[in-house]
Scaffold this motif. Structure first.
Motif, mmCIF file in Angstrom:
data_model
loop_
_atom_site.group_PDB
_atom_site.id
_atom_site.type_symbol
_atom_site.label_atom_id
_atom_site.label_comp_id
_atom_site.label_asym_id
_atom_site.label_seq_id
_atom_site.Cartn_x
_atom_site.Cartn_y
_atom_site.Cartn_z
ATOM 1 N N ILE A 34 20.070 -11.003 14.766
ATOM 2 C CA ILE A 34 19.124 -10.441 13.786
ATOM 3 C C ILE A 34 17.754 -11.117 13.871
ATOM 4 O O ILE A 34 16.778 -10.599 13.349
ATOM 5 C CB ILE A 34 19.673 -10.523 12.338
ATOM 6 C CG1 ILE A 34 19.870 -11.972 11.891
ATOM 7 C CG2 ILE A 34 20.951 -9.735 12.182
ATOM 8 C CD1 ILE A 34 20.161 -12.075 10.388
ATOM 9 N N SER A 86 11.989 -5.869 7.030
ATOM 10 C CA SER A 86 10.996 -6.872 6.632
ATOM 11 C C SER A 86 9.682 -6.610 7.367
ATOM 12 O O SER A 86 9.672 -5.999 8.434
ATOM 13 C CB SER A 86 11.473 -8.275 6.996
ATOM 14 O OG SER A 86 12.719 -8.510 6.444
ATOM 15 N N VAL A 115 25.202 -5.609 15.783
ATOM 16 C CA VAL A 115 25.369 -7.065 15.747
ATOM 17 C C VAL A 115 26.735 -7.476 16.288
ATOM 18 O O VAL A 115 26.828 -8.350 17.156
ATOM 19 C CB VAL A 115 25.186 -7.601 14.297
ATOM 20 C CG1 VAL A 115 25.555 -9.081 14.204
ATOM 21 C CG2 VAL A 115 23.744 -7.393 13.852
ATOM 22 N N LEU A 173 16.252 -3.300 10.331
ATOM 23 C CA LEU A 173 17.561 -3.871 10.012
ATOM 24 C C LEU A 173 18.604 -3.322 10.983
ATOM 25 O O LEU A 173 18.731 -2.112 11.144
ATOM 26 C CB LEU A 173 17.959 -3.506 8.574
ATOM 27 C CG LEU A 173 17.118 -4.120 7.467
ATOM 28 C CD1 LEU A 173 17.534 -3.553 6.118
ATOM 29 C CD2 LEU A 173 17.264 -5.630 7.459
ATOM 30 N N PRO A 174 19.367 -4.202 11.626
ATOM 31 C CA PRO A 174 20.388 -3.715 12.566
ATOM 32 C C PRO A 174 21.639 -3.243 11.828
ATOM 33 O O PRO A 174 21.908 -3.684 10.705
ATOM 34 C CB PRO A 174 20.695 -4.964 13.398
ATOM 35 C CG PRO A 174 20.435 -6.103 12.469
ATOM 36 C CD PRO A 174 19.325 -5.668 11.552
ATOM 37 N N SER A 175 22.373 -2.361 12.473
ATOM 38 C CA SER A 175 23.640 -1.912 11.885
ATOM 39 C C SER A 175 24.717 -2.951 12.221
ATOM 40 O O SER A 175 24.535 -3.773 13.131
ATOM 41 C CB SER A 175 24.033 -0.554 12.468
ATOM 42 O OG SER A 175 24.312 -0.707 13.839
ATOM 43 N N PRO A 176 25.873 -2.905 11.530
ATOM 44 C CA PRO A 176 26.962 -3.851 11.868
ATOM 45 C C PRO A 176 27.405 -3.710 13.322
ATOM 46 O O PRO A 176 27.716 -4.704 13.975
ATOM 47 C CB PRO A 176 28.086 -3.452 10.914
ATOM 48 C CG PRO A 176 27.429 -2.727 9.799
ATOM 49 C CD PRO A 176 26.209 -2.074 10.361
ATOM 50 N N ARG A 214 10.351 -5.655 11.236
ATOM 51 C CA ARG A 214 11.637 -6.015 11.839
ATOM 52 C C ARG A 214 12.694 -5.088 11.252
ATOM 53 O O ARG A 214 13.078 -5.225 10.079
ATOM 54 C CB ARG A 214 12.008 -7.463 11.534
ATOM 55 C CG ARG A 214 13.248 -7.929 12.331
ATOM 56 C CD ARG A 214 13.829 -9.208 11.779
ATOM 57 N NE ARG A 214 12.915 -10.327 11.805
ATOM 58 C CZ ARG A 214 12.663 -11.081 12.873
ATOM 59 N NH1 ARG A 214 13.265 -10.819 14.010
ATOM 60 N NH2 ARG A 214 11.820 -12.092 12.806
ATOM 61 N N PRO A 216 17.908 -1.875 0.460
ATOM 62 C CA PRO A 216 17.358 -2.997 1.227
ATOM 63 C C PRO A 216 16.627 -2.422 2.443
ATOM 64 O O PRO A 216 17.153 -1.541 3.121
ATOM 65 C CB PRO A 216 18.600 -3.780 1.665
ATOM 66 C CG PRO A 216 19.692 -3.322 0.766
ATOM 67 C CD PRO A 216 19.373 -1.905 0.402
ATOM 68 N N GLY A 217 15.415 -2.871 2.676
ATOM 69 C CA GLY A 217 14.618 -2.272 3.759
ATOM 70 C C GLY A 217 14.235 -3.278 4.817
ATOM 71 O O GLY A 217 14.546 -4.470 4.699
#
Lengths: 315, 228
Positions: free
Chosen positions: B203, B79, B196, B190-193, B188, B76-77
């Motif tokens: 996000i 956006s 967040v 992707l943030p890590s857990p 945009r 998953p990459g």
């Protein structure tokens, strides 16, 4: 012992005959159209919806001042066999008419009205739009075109249709073309899942267990917040690996009757998850519909070997 | 005559071999694209799969069977969005996201969800079609690489021009000529857990959007947008 008496040539001929009989039964044993009729109704409605959405943005998608004009379209398809009469120079009224007819044929297909013709028309018009609007497409279009293509060769209008209800065309209880279409949907689905799984197996996130989190954390896809899964990394990892292994093994495990219910149940969960959480309700729904091809209508008293008579052949 | 037998239709034995041959060819066509796609490296495509794909190209492509089935793969990459805004007056000023920029995809204006997703696919396609304005000195020495870049660049510019001239883009920028409109590629990440759940990052936070450069990435670093 019998093979020794026959000799090697006779044994080989016998095996060849067995193989041919199995193949013959697999593709040609007549079956009823009930499952295909369900798939037809869902696919027809989805085709109608797809064209309704194209109509909502008609000026953006069609005509000489669309987002993808004739020059860009010609360059995109310069070395490809993607002919469509919608070539970027189409007048808006023509595109509008095309989309309205496509929407109507999708509805007629769902209703089962002159199904043999309306299914082919719905597939063809959707294909023409797909070649025109290639950059806007995704998995939904692949699945809808795949299903409508195979439904076109079937007798899916022989059940749950206006054709049957009002005798618009001759219908059959069982037809060999239903079996052929079902087999092609099943085999095509196996190809999709197998390569989908192999593609994922190339990525490290599907191995270290973080792919579920990074799918959930994509704002552009998100329709329902699933970021809570980040608080449970083990659960996220298990779901990631379950998805990966299910997808890779689908093509093998969906045929034996012992494993088929489990494989289909996971398919339902995975695609429902995509539909609910990742904003692709249309794609998720159509993948679930495509998996219906592996359902067998009730057949009391029949206990055939799973591989010799896989789902659908023993109706 | 048995009525039930009348309502069952068998395939005539004489046709079965022809149907099976057609089915086999069709299944080869279904397999041709993913096999060619998966067997591609930086150096070549496996010759047998390349040959199969080339031979069946008219059927594979026109029947819309040319898919590699790379759903959320290999990973998953991030956006990608496209921002539409008025160009700066100064020719060499840095490309920055303006507060009045419009985006596609846009959840608020593009409804129902399928319409939004169509625009999302276009923005991803636009980003995938990107070819930089120039090549590095090292890349310029490879003739085949240069030829491919020229072709890719022409298509990218054509797509850019098509989008800026389109009715739907110009409608939001009334009175502005298409050559005064610029498109920015936005990413945009992707943030890590941890980002967040520990740092409280959302996000949807537009401060994380990155403006991607049009030139060589090594020459022009991406800029964080800073739009609230």
């Amino acid at each position: 012992m019998i093979e020794l008496e026959r000799g090697p040539t006779g044994a080989m001929a016998s095996r060849w005959n067995d193989f041919w009989e199995t193949l013959d039964r697999f593709f040609f044993k007549p079956t009823d159209a009930r499952i295909l009729a369900l798939i037809r109704i869902a696919t027809g409605l989805m085709i109608a919806y797809i064209h309704l959405v194209w109509l909502l943005g008609l000026e953006s998608f069609f005509g000489t001042e669309s987002l993808l004009d004739d020059q860009a379209l010609a360059m995109l398809h310069r070395n490809a066999w993607k002919w469509s009469y919608l070539n970027g120079q189409e007048p808006l009224w023509f595109a509008c008419l095309h989309e309205v007819i496509a929407l109507g044929s999708g509805l007629a297909m769902a209703l089962g009205c002159w199904t043999r013709w309306t299914t082919v028309i719905a597939w063809f018009l959707t294909l023409m739009t797909a070649h025109r609007l290639a950059p806007f497409l995704f998995g939904l279009d692949q699945i809808v075109l795949m299903l409508s293509m195979y439904l076109s060769i079937s007798r899916c209008g022989d059940s749950w249709s206006l054709d049957q209800r009002f005798g618009l065309t001759q219908t059959f209880d069982k037809h060999w073309r239903n079996t052929l279409a079902t087999r092609l949907i099943q085999l095509h689905l196996c190809v999709i899942y197998f390569f989908g799984g192999l593609g994922k197996a190339r990525g490290w996130m599907w191995w270290d267990g973080t792919a579920m989190w990074y799918s959930a954390a994509s704002y552009e896809y998100q329709s329902l917040d699933m970021t809570w899964i980040g608080r449970y990394p083990t659960l996220g990892s298990i779901l990631t690996h379950a998805t990966l292994f299910w997808e890779i093994t689908y093509a093998g495990l969906v045929w034996p009757r012992l494993t088929r219910p489990w494989v289909l149940a996971i398919a339902l969960l995975v695609h429902a998850g995509i539909a609910i959480f990742l904003g692709m309700i249309t794609f998720g729904a159509m993948m679930i519909v495509a998996n219906l091809a592996f359902l067998v209508p009730s057949q009391p008293g029949i206990k055939s070997a799973a591989i010799r008579e896989p789902c659908g052949a023993s109706n | 005559m048995n009525h039930q037998a009348d309502r069952t239709r068998e395939c005539k034995p004489v046709y079965r071999r022809f149907v099976l041959a057609a089915v086999l060819l069709h299944l080869l066509a279904v397999l041709a694209e993913p096999l060619a796609f998966f067997s591609r490296s930086d150096f070549q495509v496996a010759p047998e799969f390349f040959g199969l794909r080339q031979t069946l190209a008219p059927y594979v492509e026109w029947m819309y069977l040319d898919h590699g089935y790379f759903f959320f793969a290999p990973n998953p990459g991030p956006s990608h969005l496209v921002a539409i805004q008025q160009k700066n007056d100064e020719a060499n000023s840095p490309r920055r996201l303006k507060s009045d920029a419009r985006f596609f995809p846009d959840r608020k204006s593009q409804w129902p969800r399928l319409l939004y997703h169509r625009y999302f696919m276009l923005s991803e396609f636009y980003n995938n079609s990107f070819a930089p304005t120039e090549l590095s000195e090292q890349d310029k020495t490879d003739r085949m690489f240069v030829e491919r870049w020229e072709s890719d660049r022409r298509f990218y510019e054509s797509l850019q021009s098509s989008i800026t001239k389109s009715q739907s883009v110009r409608r939001g920028l009334v009175g502005l000529e298409s050559d005064r409109i610029e498109l920015l590629r936005i990413e945009r990440p992707l943030p890590s857990p941890e980002q967040v759940h520990r740092l409280g990052r959302r996000i949807s936070d537009s401060r994380d959007l990155i403006v991607l450069p049009e030139g060589l990435e090594t020459l022009v670093p991406p800029t964080v947008s800073g739009v609230p």
